[in-house]
Design a protein around this motif. Structure first.
Motif, short mmCIF file in Angstrom:
data_model
loop_
_atom_site.label_atom_id
_atom_site.label_comp_id
_atom_site.label_asym_id
_atom_site.label_seq_id
_atom_site.Cartn_x
_atom_site.Cartn_y
_atom_site.Cartn_z
N GLY A 107 30.22 3.60 12.51
CA GLY A 107 29.76 2.25 12.75
C GLY A 107 29.10 1.60 11.55
O GLY A 107 28.44 0.57 11.68
N VAL A 108 29.29 2.17 10.39
CA VAL A 108 28.67 1.62 9.19
C VAL A 108 29.55 1.95 7.99
O VAL A 108 30.20 3.00 7.93
CB VAL A 108 27.25 2.21 9.00
CG1 VAL A 108 27.29 3.70 8.75
CG2 VAL A 108 26.50 1.53 7.88
N ALA A 112 24.98 -8.67 9.23
CA ALA A 112 25.63 -7.37 9.36
C ALA A 112 25.35 -6.45 8.18
O ALA A 112 25.72 -5.28 8.20
CB ALA A 112 27.14 -7.56 9.52
N GLU A 113 24.71 -6.97 7.14
CA GLU A 113 24.42 -6.16 5.96
C GLU A 113 22.99 -5.63 6.00
O GLU A 113 22.09 -6.28 6.54
CB GLU A 113 24.65 -6.96 4.68
CG GLU A 113 26.11 -7.24 4.38
CD GLU A 113 26.35 -7.61 2.93
OE1 GLU A 113 25.36 -7.80 2.21
OE2 GLU A 113 27.53 -7.70 2.52
N ALA A 114 22.81 -4.43 5.41
CA ALA A 114 21.48 -3.80 5.36
C ALA A 114 21.39 -3.00 4.05
O ALA A 114 22.36 -2.88 3.31
CB ALA A 114 21.26 -2.91 6.57
N SER A 142 23.19 -2.09 16.04
CA SER A 142 23.44 -2.96 14.89
C SER A 142 22.95 -4.37 15.18
O SER A 142 23.19 -4.90 16.28
CB SER A 142 24.93 -3.00 14.57
OG SER A 142 25.46 -1.70 14.42
N PRO A 143 22.27 -5.02 14.22
CA PRO A 143 21.82 -6.40 14.44
C PRO A 143 22.98 -7.38 14.47
O PRO A 143 22.90 -8.45 15.07
CB PRO A 143 20.90 -6.65 13.24
CG PRO A 143 21.33 -5.68 12.20
CD PRO A 143 21.81 -4.49 12.93
N THR A 174 26.77 0.09 17.68
CA THR A 174 25.79 1.12 17.35
C THR A 174 26.25 1.84 16.08
O THR A 174 27.45 1.86 15.76
CB THR A 174 25.65 2.15 18.49
OG1 THR A 174 26.90 2.77 18.73
CG2 THR A 174 25.14 1.48 19.76
N TYR A 175 25.31 2.41 15.38
CA TYR A 175 25.65 3.06 14.10
C TYR A 175 24.89 4.37 13.97
O TYR A 175 23.83 4.58 14.56
CB TYR A 175 25.29 2.15 12.92
CG TYR A 175 23.81 1.89 12.77
CD1 TYR A 175 23.00 2.75 12.02
CD2 TYR A 175 23.18 0.81 13.40
CE1 TYR A 175 21.64 2.54 11.89
CE2 TYR A 175 21.82 0.59 13.29
CZ TYR A 175 21.05 1.46 12.53
OH TYR A 175 19.70 1.27 12.41
N THR A 176 25.48 5.25 13.17
CA THR A 176 24.84 6.52 12.77
C THR A 176 25.26 6.81 11.34
O THR A 176 26.44 6.71 11.01
CB THR A 176 25.29 7.69 13.68
OG1 THR A 176 24.90 7.42 15.02
CG2 THR A 176 24.64 9.00 13.21
#
Length: 679
Positions: free
Chosen positions: A75-76, A37-39, A150-151, A119-121
């Protein structure tokens, strides 16, 4: 040969052309994801040679630090703070009074995030500051807009975000915007002058923002006068070298050689001229080699680097000691012997060229220190052609007598004879090199914050040096290589008078007098511990439209000062130039001074989207963004400091100025603007 000369001319023309818009840093952004969940949002930067990008968390009193900002996210969530990666350099900065951290050549900034929805933006940007040793870029932004699936999702973060969304809905239901609460939008900050100034209507404001890049270019000269000064400095250096014991005695012998070996006088003159041209080619080649080895940006970086300035200082001290007679700097005698032998074995133009090369080697003990000083001094121009132009002037001065005496041999009879006056000339040059050595040490002292060479210490040493020079010229003491019965002649007396008068002139500077004649060499006024002279200049306005409206009512021209809270050279100009009594009087009484800080973080009432000069869409979020855009859009530049004189319609009165501590030139700049306004 003609093709080669044409190519060389084209190269020189290309070297002279300088673009006004600087773009020394290139950043690219990308989102690095994996199976968790981290990027990471990664900003990769490439930095031009001679420039540096400041690191993170430098504090509010420092220059523009790297920081990460979010316009919109869904989402992030952010994890931790922006992290720099790369070779971080830490160095004491005397102007800010703190250690600064920065990167050269390349840098990477990383912001960790974690996904909380399928999903994220995220719409965010990196803001950073970049400077070299002469100018700074305004705060620059690098956009990072990403969206997608999102992965993986972080469960705890998802729950926290849902709770935050619920709070936001509650606030909205009550008539409030959560973004206003978070940003502290209810603020009483206001600019007093702007509020008091008359307001302009939209048409007038639009007229003031109209670009004047072409009008400004008509005033600004495409080639810097400094190149002419460098040529003239080289010319003076060449003439000084001409009268040293290693060169002057060779002239009559060389000219006589050409006249005796050729019965045809025209041929003898041609060979003497060829000999002079060969000298020019040899020294210009030396300048080209220095330019090509280092390049313009490297020369400028060396000239402002603390370690190299210490080496320059030591080099000039060694040259001075050589001129004082402590030792002689010579090249291996085998070099000159081999070249001389080759010239005897060959004939024609090559033979003459080798003879000129032999002269260059044999005379090095006298010309070497002068050439070294000249090359070190012109390095500060940061121009790739500066060493070549300097060597051209030096070589022309050295070559003229050979051609001149060959054409008019009778002049040799009236030429000064060799003697002890040549040693006196060397000693005078030694004192001058010793004085300039302190200038280079001063640069290193300011960089490291040692405070061992503050302004009054520097002036005290210069007073001592030029007093000793005056006493030497009066014959009070001698050096080892001087004649025992040396007596002061009339030229030496007047030189002594000038040197002692110059020393006495500098004495009031110990108590803070501006000393215009040495302001370009002495450390800035703010390093003076004991200062009886106080004359500060403060801008009347920090808002462009408000200041222009006030100037129109008062019937005064305007000086726009594009500056920054973190601009080192802006502070240097204010300390070294604006403190001059005449400059201060002009700025305070004859002009309306408007200082526009391109790194002002005060938020704009509403964000503005504009099309920048390069065609890209930019969002102006802060007051500093607005003034930075004004500088690019209206004046076609993006570096600070920048000073522009305008009439009441927003049109330039003369060319722009940047960092240059020459007070006389700055006064001329202000006077021309005032004269053109009155016309």
């Amino acid at each position: 040969m003609r093709k080669a000369m044409s190519l060389a001319l084209l190269l020189l023309v290309a070297m002279f052309c300088n673009a006004q818009m600087a773009d020394p840093v290139k950043f690219k952004s990308h989102l690095k994801t994996g199976s968790t969940a981290e990027a990471e949002i990664v900003f990769d930067g490439k930095i031009a040679h001679g420039w540096h990008v400041y690191s993170t968390n430098l504090g509010s009193d420092g220059p523009i630090e790297a920081s990460f900002h979010v316009d919109k996210k869904d989402g992030v969530e952010l994890v931790g703070k922006l992290t720099p990666r790369g070779h971080e350099i830490s160095m004491m900065d005397n102007m800010f009074g703190m250690k600064l951290r920065f990167f050269e050549n390349s840098v990477q900034f990383v912001q960790k995030v974690k996904f909380t929805k399928p999903t994220y933006t995220i719409k965010a940007y990196l803001e950073y500051g970049a400077c070299n040793d002469e100018m700074c870029m305004p705060p620059t932004q690098v956009n990072a807009h990403f969206s997608g699936k999102s992965p993986a999702i972080d469960g705890k973060a998802a729950a926290d975000e849902k709770s935050a969304d619920d709070v936001a809905e509650t606030l909205k239901a009550g008539g409030l915007d959560s973004s206003m609460v978070k940003a502290g939008a209810v603020d009483s900050v206001a600019i007093a002058d702007s509020a008091a100034a008359p307001q302009l209507d939209n048409a007038e404001v639009q007229k003031l923002w109209t670009p004047v890049i072409k009008e400004l270019a008509k005033f600004d000269k495409p080639v810097s006068n400094s190149l002419l000064y460098i040529f003239l400095a080289g010319l003076v250096g060449g003439f000084l070298a001409l009268f040293t014991p290693c060169v002057w005695p060779i002239i009559p012998m060389t000219v006589s050689f050409f006249l005796k070996r050729n019965k045809d006088r025209k041929k003898a003159i041609r060979e003497a001229i060829t000999y002079g041209v060969s000298i020019v080619v040899i020294y210009v080649a030396l300048g080209l080699i220095v330019s090509l080895l280092f390049g313009a940006s490297a020369l400028n970086a060396l000239s402002t680097n603390a370690i190299f300035n210490i080496l320059f200082c030591l080099l000039l001290v060694v040259f001075a000691a050589s001129f004082f007679g402590a030792f002689e700097i010579t090249l291996p005698s085998s070099w000159s012997n081999k070249i001389d032998q080759k010239s005897d074995e060959t004939s024609g133009v090559l033979s003459i060229f080798l003879m000129a090369f032999t002269l260059s080697l044999v005379s090095f003990s006298c010309t070497g220190p002068i050439i070294g000083f000249l090359l070190v001094a012109v390095a500060s121009e940061g121009s790739i052609v500066a060493p070549t132009i300097g060597m051209l002037g030096f070589a022309v001065a050295l070559a003229i007598p050979f051609a001149l005496f060959a054409m008019f041999p009778t002049l040799l009879k009236s030429a000064p004879k060799s003697g002890g006056w040549m040693n006196v000339l060397k000693v005078v040059l030694g004192f001058i090199e010793l004085a300039f050595a302190l200038k280079f040490l001063s640069v290193a002292d300011l960089a490291y914050g040692w405070h061992i060479l503050d302004r009054e210490t520097f002036l005290a040493l210069w007073i001592a040096i030029f007093s000793l020079l005056g006493l030497y010229l009066l014959g009070i003491f001698n050096f080892p290589h001087d004649d025992e019965n040396r007596r002061t002649n009339v030229p030496q007396f007047f030189l002594a008078l000038g040197s002692l008068a110059f020393a006495f002139y500098m004495i009031p500077g110990l108590w803070g007098a501006p000393l215009k004649a040495v302001s370009a060499f002495a450390p800035p006024m703010n390093t003076q511990d004991f200062n009886l002279y106080k004359n500060e200049v403060h801008p009347r306005f920090k808002d462009f439209e408000a200041g222009m409206a006030a100037a129109r009512l008062e019937g005064k021209p305007v000086m726009i000062d594009f500056t920054g809270f973190g601009c080192v050279n802006c502070r240097k100009m204010e300390a070294a130039v604006w403190t001059d009594a005449k400059v201060a009087d002009m700025l305070n009484n004859k002009y309306v001074l408007i200082s526009l800080y391109v790194d002002d973080k005060t938020p704009l009432p509403e964000q503005i989207t504009v099309t920048d000069t390069d065609g890209t869409q930019r969002t102006l979020r802060t007051v500093g963004d607005k003034w930075s855009y004004l500088q690019r859009h209206k004046f076609g530049s993006n570096t600070q400091p920048m000073y522009i004189l305008l009439d009441n319609e927003g049109k330039p009165l003369t060319g722009s100025r940047s960092y240059d501590e020459d007070i006389n030139e700055y006064m001329d700049f202000l006077k021309v603007g005032l004269d053109n306004y009155n016309k």
